[in-house]
Design an enzyme around this catalytic site. Structure first.
Site, PDB file in Angstrom:
ATOM      1  N   PRO A   2       0.827  -1.224   0.000  1.00  0.00           N
ATOM      2  CA  PRO A   2       0.000   0.000   0.000  1.00  0.00           C
ATOM      3  C   PRO A   2       0.857   1.269   0.000  1.00  0.00           C
ATOM      4  CG  PRO A   2      -0.231  -1.220   2.068  1.00  0.00           C
ATOM      5  CD  PRO A   2       0.695  -2.004   1.206  1.00  0.00           C
ATOM      6  N   GLU A   3       0.483   2.186  -0.862  1.00  0.00           N
ATOM      7  CA  GLU A   3       1.171   3.482  -0.907  1.00  0.00           C
ATOM      8  C   GLU A   3       0.285   4.521  -0.223  1.00  0.00           C
ATOM      9  OE1 GLU A   3       3.395   4.933  -4.039  1.00  0.00           O
ATOM     10  OE2 GLU A   3       3.821   3.014  -4.976  1.00  0.00           O
ATOM     11  N   LYS A  59       3.094   6.953   5.534  1.00  0.00           N
ATOM     12  CA  LYS A  59       2.433   5.682   5.223  1.00  0.00           C
ATOM     13  C   LYS A  59       1.999   4.958   6.500  1.00  0.00           C
ATOM     14  CE  LYS A  59       5.109   4.645   1.220  1.00  0.00           C
ATOM     15  NZ  LYS A  59       5.680   3.596   0.389  1.00  0.00           N
ATOM     16  N   ARG A 300      15.131   0.070  -7.932  1.00  0.00           N
ATOM     17  CA  ARG A 300      13.693   0.126  -8.193  1.00  0.00           C
ATOM     18  C   ARG A 300      13.454   0.362  -9.682  1.00  0.00           C
ATOM     19  NH1 ARG A 300      11.039   1.779  -3.480  1.00  0.00           N
ATOM     20  NH2 ARG A 300       9.218   0.876  -4.471  1.00  0.00           N
TER      21      ARG A 300
END
Ligand SMILES: [Zn+2]
Length: 310
Positions: A2-3, A59, A300
């Site tokens: 989840p962002e 977050k 990434r």
């Protein structure tokens, strides 16, 4: 994983469901990995606390807690002669003399606030359910609520984190949805790192992850590897707007799928923002039909259109 928009959606959903409820008791599993505060401290901080608000910080999901008003306290308030209208009126002149800082410190001593901080990590979930609901595998914490429901934390991969804080939790960095353009420009201007790495740096902006960084850079027309220092003031202004736009759109979409995430034990059901570049390597750019490229930056994946982004 989840962002920010998902965490925001989950926090809003939890707020709607459990605000003003009281945590009566807490069960914590034997696995130590998710616990970033000692189990005993988590339990004693949560138990007999009223949930005042659930919100997002970066977050993290933050539960603001305060001691519940017990029936004993309530009774005392009702019957205590000190609190009768007459005495209150009589007492008001002296209390009116009290200076603001005094009043504030007295309030702080009266209400012992605390916070429960939850980071979902890769696979963490918060579920609000009936007590009778089957306990899912990998359940690490169950908070029994006064309403008869339970708040459960489930996390198969255990990258999630549970901790407690005495109040005023600050994960560091600037909130991307609240940052002013001026502050945003100051954060990135002159940095020698690629702009994508700077966007992911949680000490600068908190909560922007890989997907939304790629999508924001596409909308701002900037390549992920572009050095932050080479970006003009005007382009940074454009990026500031793009980041906020992308996050707000994703939050707006998330609102419709919240029940799946908070309630269900099955699939995570977020309606995702239609990605324009993220995960679209080799597919055609929706704007110019150029093939979307992927590069690896600091481990990434970064996706971009070589024609739309410079
Ligand atoms: Zn393009």
């Amino acid at each position: 994983m989840p962002e920010l928009p998902e965490v925001e959606t989950i926090a809003r959903g939890l707020d709607k469901r459990v605000v003003a409820d009281t945590i009566e008791s807490v069960w914590i599993g034997s696995r130590k990995q998710p616990l970033k505060s000692p189990a005993g401290l988590i339990a004693s901080t949560l138990e007999s606390k009223r949930i005042v608000r659930v919100h997002r910080a970066g977050k993290h999901i933050v539960f603001d807690l305060e001691p519940q008003i017990t029936s004993k306290t309530k009774k005392k308030k009702e019957t205590d002669p000190d609190l009768s209208v007459e005495t209150r009126l009589a007492a008001s002149p002296s209390s009116a003399k009290m200076t603001a800082p005094q009043a504030k410190s007295q309030h702080q001593t009266d209400v012992q606030t605390a916070q429960w901080i939850v980071h979902l990590g890769m696979t963490g979930r918060m579920v609000v359910c009936e007590t009778s609901a089957e306990i899912a595998k990998h359940t690490h914490l169950i908070a029994k609520l006064a309403s008869g429901r339970e708040l459960r934390f489930i996390d198969p991969r255990m990258f999630g984190k549970l901790s407690v804080h005495s109040g005023g939790f600050d994960p560091g960095g600037v909130e991307p949805l609240e940052v002013s353009e001026e502050r945003f420009v100051a954060l990135f201007r002159g940095r020698k790192t690629p702009i994508k790495s700077a966007l992911l740096n949680q000490k600068l902006l908190r909560g922007v992850g890989n997907i939304y960084a790629d999508e924001s850079l596409f909308r701002a027309g900037l390549r992920p590897r572009r050095r932050a220092a080479s970006i003009t003031r005007e382009q940074l202004g454009k990026l500031h707007r793009a980041v906020r736009e992308v996050l707000r759109e994703a939050i707006a979409l998330g609102g419709s799928s919240i029940s799946d995430y908070v309630d269900a034990d099955g699939e995570e059901g977020f309606f995702q923002l239609q990605h324009r570049v993220y995960g679209r390597e080799g597919q055609l750019c929706l704007v110019c039909n150029t093939s979307i490229r992927r590069v690896v930056l600091a481990g990434r994946s970064s996706h971009y259109c070589s024609k739309c982004q410079k």
